[in-house]
Design a protein around this motif. Structure first.
Motif, PDB file in Angstrom:
ATOM      1  N   ILE A 107       0.768  -1.339   0.241  1.00  0.00           N
ATOM      2  CA  ILE A 107       0.002  -0.254   0.158  1.00  0.00           C
ATOM      3  C   ILE A 107       0.965   1.398   0.583  1.00  0.00           C
ATOM      4  O   ILE A 107       2.023   1.108   0.752  1.00  0.00           O
ATOM      5  N   LEU A 108       0.702   1.656  -0.776  1.00  0.00           N
ATOM      6  CA  LEU A 108       1.757   3.082  -1.030  1.00  0.00           C
ATOM      7  C   LEU A 108       0.251   4.389  -0.701  1.00  0.00           C
ATOM      8  O   LEU A 108      -0.889   4.559  -1.027  1.00  0.00           O
ATOM      9  N   TYR A 109       0.616   5.670   0.580  1.00  0.00           N
ATOM     10  CA  TYR A 109       0.176   6.578   1.094  1.00  0.00           C
ATOM     11  C   TYR A 109       0.924   7.577  -0.113  1.00  0.00           C
ATOM     12  O   TYR A 109       2.240   7.783   0.394  1.00  0.00           O
ATOM     13  N   ILE A 110       0.077   8.479  -0.585  1.00  0.00           N
ATOM     14  CA  ILE A 110       0.979  10.088  -0.633  1.00  0.00           C
ATOM     15  C   ILE A 110      -0.243  11.137  -0.355  1.00  0.00           C
ATOM     16  O   ILE A 110      -1.364  11.271   0.077  1.00  0.00           O
ATOM     17  N   GLY A 111       0.817  11.765   0.506  1.00  0.00           N
ATOM     18  CA  GLY A 111       0.537  12.829   1.211  1.00  0.00           C
ATOM     19  C   GLY A 111       1.055  14.253   1.552  1.00  0.00           C
ATOM     20  O   GLY A 111       2.669  13.540   1.619  1.00  0.00           O
ATOM     21  N   ARG A 112       0.640  15.397   1.670  1.00  0.00           N
ATOM     22  CA  ARG A 112       1.729  16.715   1.720  1.00  0.00           C
ATOM     23  C   ARG A 112       2.266  16.999   3.143  1.00  0.00           C
ATOM     24  O   ARG A 112       3.236  17.756   3.102  1.00  0.00           O
ATOM     25  N   ASP A 113       1.772  16.109   3.832  1.00  0.00           N
ATOM     26  CA  ASP A 113       1.947  16.468   5.410  1.00  0.00           C
ATOM     27  C   ASP A 113       3.070  15.493   5.691  1.00  0.00           C
ATOM     28  O   ASP A 113       2.513  15.325   5.527  1.00  0.00           O
ATOM     29  N   ALA A 114       4.053  15.641   5.735  1.00  0.00           N
ATOM     30  CA  ALA A 114       5.234  14.673   6.471  1.00  0.00           C
ATOM     31  C   ALA A 114       5.225  13.936   7.464  1.00  0.00           C
ATOM     32  O   ALA A 114       4.989  12.744   8.446  1.00  0.00           O
ATOM     33  N   THR A 167       2.429   8.610  10.249  1.00  0.00           N
ATOM     34  CA  THR A 167       1.738   8.576  11.112  1.00  0.00           C
ATOM     35  C   THR A 167       0.846   7.024  10.275  1.00  0.00           C
ATOM     36  O   THR A 167       1.195   5.817  11.136  1.00  0.00           O
ATOM     37  N   VAL A 168       0.917   7.981   8.572  1.00  0.00           N
ATOM     38  CA  VAL A 168       0.189   6.830   8.143  1.00  0.00           C
ATOM     39  C   VAL A 168       1.086   5.266   8.356  1.00  0.00           C
ATOM     40  O   VAL A 168       1.123   4.291   8.392  1.00  0.00           O
ATOM     41  N   ASP A 169       2.184   5.725   7.563  1.00  0.00           N
ATOM     42  CA  ASP A 169       3.129   4.926   7.574  1.00  0.00           C
ATOM     43  C   ASP A 169       3.234   4.043   9.138  1.00  0.00           C
ATOM     44  O   ASP A 169       3.355   2.755   8.650  1.00  0.00           O
ATOM     45  N   ARG A 170       3.246   4.126   9.888  1.00  0.00           N
ATOM     46  CA  ARG A 170       3.856   3.545  11.134  1.00  0.00           C
ATOM     47  C   ARG A 170       2.395   2.682  11.450  1.00  0.00           C
ATOM     48  O   ARG A 170       2.518   1.669  11.311  1.00  0.00           O
ATOM     49  N   LEU A 171       0.857   3.026  11.324  1.00  0.00           N
ATOM     50  CA  LEU A 171       0.018   2.466  11.408  1.00  0.00           C
ATOM     51  C   LEU A 171       0.244   0.751  10.504  1.00  0.00           C
ATOM     52  O   LEU A 171      -0.652  -0.110  10.361  1.00  0.00           O
ATOM     53  N   HIS A 175      -7.901   9.143   1.039  1.00  0.00           N
ATOM     54  CA  HIS A 175      -8.077   8.774   2.645  1.00  0.00           C
ATOM     55  C   HIS A 175      -7.311  10.026   3.076  1.00  0.00           C
ATOM     56  O   HIS A 175      -6.595  10.615   3.569  1.00  0.00           O
ATOM     57  N   TYR A 176      -8.983   9.890   4.263  1.00  0.00           N
ATOM     58  CA  TYR A 176      -8.621  12.246   4.544  1.00  0.00           C
ATOM     59  C   TYR A 176      -8.717  11.800   6.632  1.00  0.00           C
ATOM     60  O   TYR A 176      -8.922  13.125   7.006  1.00  0.00           O
ATOM     61  N   GLY A 177      -7.724  10.833   6.383  1.00  0.00           N
ATOM     62  CA  GLY A 177      -7.484  10.432   7.980  1.00  0.00           C
ATOM     63  C   GLY A 177      -8.438  10.028   9.023  1.00  0.00           C
ATOM     64  O   GLY A 177      -9.913   9.488   8.613  1.00  0.00           O
ATOM     65  N   GLY A 178      -8.411   9.909  10.806  1.00  0.00           N
ATOM     66  CA  GLY A 178      -9.776   9.625  10.949  1.00  0.00           C
ATOM     67  C   GLY A 178      -9.003   8.587  11.475  1.00  0.00           C
ATOM     68  O   GLY A 178     -10.132   7.638  12.576  1.00  0.00           O
ATOM     69  N   GLY A 179      -7.949   8.301  11.817  1.00  0.00           N
ATOM     70  CA  GLY A 179      -7.230   6.918  12.890  1.00  0.00           C
ATOM     71  C   GLY A 179      -7.600   5.689  12.458  1.00  0.00           C
ATOM     72  O   GLY A 179      -7.262   5.542  11.324  1.00  0.00           O
ATOM     73  N   SER A 180      -6.591   4.671  13.025  1.00  0.00           N
ATOM     74  CA  SER A 180      -6.381   3.607  12.542  1.00  0.00           C
ATOM     75  C   SER A 180      -7.083   2.537  12.254  1.00  0.00           C
ATOM     76  O   SER A 180      -7.945   1.684  11.178  1.00  0.00           O
ATOM     77  N   GLY A 181      -8.885   2.945  12.636  1.00  0.00           N
ATOM     78  CA  GLY A 181     -10.177   2.487  12.508  1.00  0.00           C
ATOM     79  C   GLY A 181     -10.556   2.403  10.902  1.00  0.00           C
ATOM     80  O   GLY A 181     -11.315   1.836  11.134  1.00  0.00           O
ATOM     81  N   LEU A 182     -11.104   3.774  10.874  1.00  0.00           N
ATOM     82  CA  LEU A 182     -10.660   3.948   9.734  1.00  0.00           C
ATOM     83  C   LEU A 182     -10.328   3.620   8.492  1.00  0.00           C
ATOM     84  O   LEU A 182     -10.784   3.443   7.375  1.00  0.00           O
ATOM     85  N   LEU A 183      -8.778   3.814   8.706  1.00  0.00           N
ATOM     86  CA  LEU A 183      -7.836   4.076   7.689  1.00  0.00           C
ATOM     87  C   LEU A 183      -7.806   1.744   7.524  1.00  0.00           C
ATOM     88  O   LEU A 183      -7.617   1.872   6.272  1.00  0.00           O
ATOM     89  N   TYR A 184      -8.169   0.844   7.628  1.00  0.00           N
ATOM     90  CA  TYR A 184      -8.545  -0.725   8.316  1.00  0.00           C
ATOM     91  C   TYR A 184      -9.714  -1.101   7.756  1.00  0.00           C
ATOM     92  O   TYR A 184      -9.732  -1.183   6.172  1.00  0.00           O
ATOM     93  N   GLY A 185     -10.404  -0.109   7.767  1.00  0.00           N
ATOM     94  CA  GLY A 185     -11.667  -0.460   7.251  1.00  0.00           C
ATOM     95  C   GLY A 185     -11.742   0.221   5.776  1.00  0.00           C
ATOM     96  O   GLY A 185     -12.156   0.283   4.560  1.00  0.00           O
TER      97      GLY A 185
END
Length: 97
Positions: free
Chosen positions: A5-12, A17-21, A81-91
Protein backbone atom coordinates in the motif's frame (compact mmCIF):
# COMPACT_ATOMS: atom_id res chain seq x y z
CA UNK A 1 -2.71 -12.11 1.41
CA UNK A 2 0.16 -9.61 1.47
CA UNK A 3 -0.70 -6.11 0.23
CA UNK A 4 1.65 -3.33 -0.73
CA UNK A 5 0.00 0.00 0.00
CA UNK A 6 1.32 3.41 -1.00
CA UNK A 7 0.11 6.48 0.89
CA UNK A 8 0.67 9.85 -0.77
CA UNK A 9 0.14 12.99 1.31
CA UNK A 10 1.67 16.41 1.64
CA UNK A 11 2.00 16.66 5.43
CA UNK A 12 5.15 14.91 6.69
CA UNK A 13 3.80 14.27 10.21
CA UNK A 14 0.56 12.72 8.99
CA UNK A 15 2.49 10.68 6.43
CA UNK A 16 4.75 9.34 9.19
CA UNK A 17 1.70 8.36 11.26
CA UNK A 18 0.07 6.57 8.32
CA UNK A 19 3.37 4.79 7.63
CA UNK A 20 3.44 3.52 11.19
CA UNK A 21 -0.20 2.35 11.00
CA UNK A 22 0.24 0.60 7.66
CA UNK A 23 3.37 -1.23 8.75
CA UNK A 24 1.87 -2.30 12.09
CA UNK A 25 -0.11 -5.00 10.28
CA UNK A 26 1.75 -8.16 9.25
CA UNK A 27 -0.27 -8.55 6.05
CA UNK A 28 0.53 -5.05 4.74
CA UNK A 29 3.68 -3.41 3.48
CA UNK A 30 3.24 0.33 3.77
CA UNK A 31 5.15 2.82 1.67
CA UNK A 32 4.74 6.59 1.86
CA UNK A 33 5.57 9.65 -0.20
CA UNK A 34 5.09 13.38 0.25
CA UNK A 35 5.63 14.31 -3.40
CA UNK A 36 4.28 13.05 -6.70
CA UNK A 37 7.79 12.46 -8.00
CA UNK A 38 8.67 10.29 -5.02
CA UNK A 39 5.40 8.35 -5.35
CA UNK A 40 5.90 7.74 -9.06
CA UNK A 41 9.46 6.56 -8.47
CA UNK A 42 8.22 4.06 -5.87
CA UNK A 43 5.55 2.81 -8.28
CA UNK A 44 8.13 2.39 -11.03
CA UNK A 45 10.25 0.18 -8.78
CA UNK A 46 7.58 -1.93 -7.04
CA UNK A 47 4.19 -3.49 -7.62
CA UNK A 48 1.62 -1.50 -5.66
CA UNK A 49 -1.77 -3.01 -4.83
CA UNK A 50 -3.46 0.07 -3.41
CA UNK A 51 -2.78 3.80 -3.38
CA UNK A 52 -4.20 6.04 -0.66
CA UNK A 53 -4.39 9.71 -1.55
CA UNK A 54 -4.11 11.83 1.57
CA UNK A 55 -4.34 15.41 2.63
CA UNK A 56 -3.05 18.42 0.76
CA UNK A 57 -3.24 17.10 -2.80
CA UNK A 58 -4.92 19.69 -5.01
CA UNK A 59 -7.64 18.55 -7.44
CA UNK A 60 -5.52 19.35 -10.48
CA UNK A 61 -2.57 17.46 -8.98
CA UNK A 62 -4.78 14.51 -8.12
CA UNK A 63 -6.09 14.11 -11.67
CA UNK A 64 -2.59 14.09 -13.15
CA UNK A 65 -1.27 11.82 -10.40
CA UNK A 66 -4.06 9.28 -10.91
CA UNK A 67 -3.41 9.28 -14.65
CA UNK A 68 0.31 8.68 -14.20
CA UNK A 69 -0.16 5.99 -11.53
CA UNK A 70 -2.55 4.08 -13.78
CA UNK A 71 -0.07 4.33 -16.66
CA UNK A 72 2.51 2.57 -14.47
CA UNK A 73 0.11 0.05 -12.87
CA UNK A 74 -3.15 -0.15 -14.86
CA UNK A 75 -4.91 -2.33 -12.29
CA UNK A 76 -3.93 -0.35 -9.18
CA UNK A 77 -6.78 0.73 -6.92
CA UNK A 78 -6.69 4.37 -5.87
CA UNK A 79 -8.81 5.72 -3.02
CA UNK A 80 -9.01 8.84 -0.88
CA UNK A 81 -7.93 8.73 2.75
CA UNK A 82 -8.96 11.76 4.74
CA UNK A 83 -7.70 10.59 8.12
CA UNK A 84 -9.62 9.59 11.18
CA UNK A 85 -7.57 6.92 12.93
CA UNK A 86 -6.51 3.34 12.51
CA UNK A 87 -10.04 1.87 12.52
CA UNK A 88 -11.16 4.07 9.64
CA UNK A 89 -7.93 3.40 7.73
CA UNK A 90 -8.40 -0.36 8.12
CA UNK A 91 -12.03 -0.10 6.99
CA UNK A 92 -11.14 1.94 3.92
CA UNK A 93 -8.45 -0.51 2.88
CA UNK A 94 -10.61 -3.57 3.44
CA UNK A 95 -13.49 -2.01 1.47
CA UNK A 96 -11.13 -1.19 -1.42
CA UNK A 97 -9.72 -4.69 -1.70
Amino acid sequence: MMLTILYIGRDAQITATVDRLLNAREEWTGLTACSDEEALAICSEQVIDLVLLGNGILDTEEKELRKRLIQIHPSVKIIQHYGGGSGLLYGEIMAAI
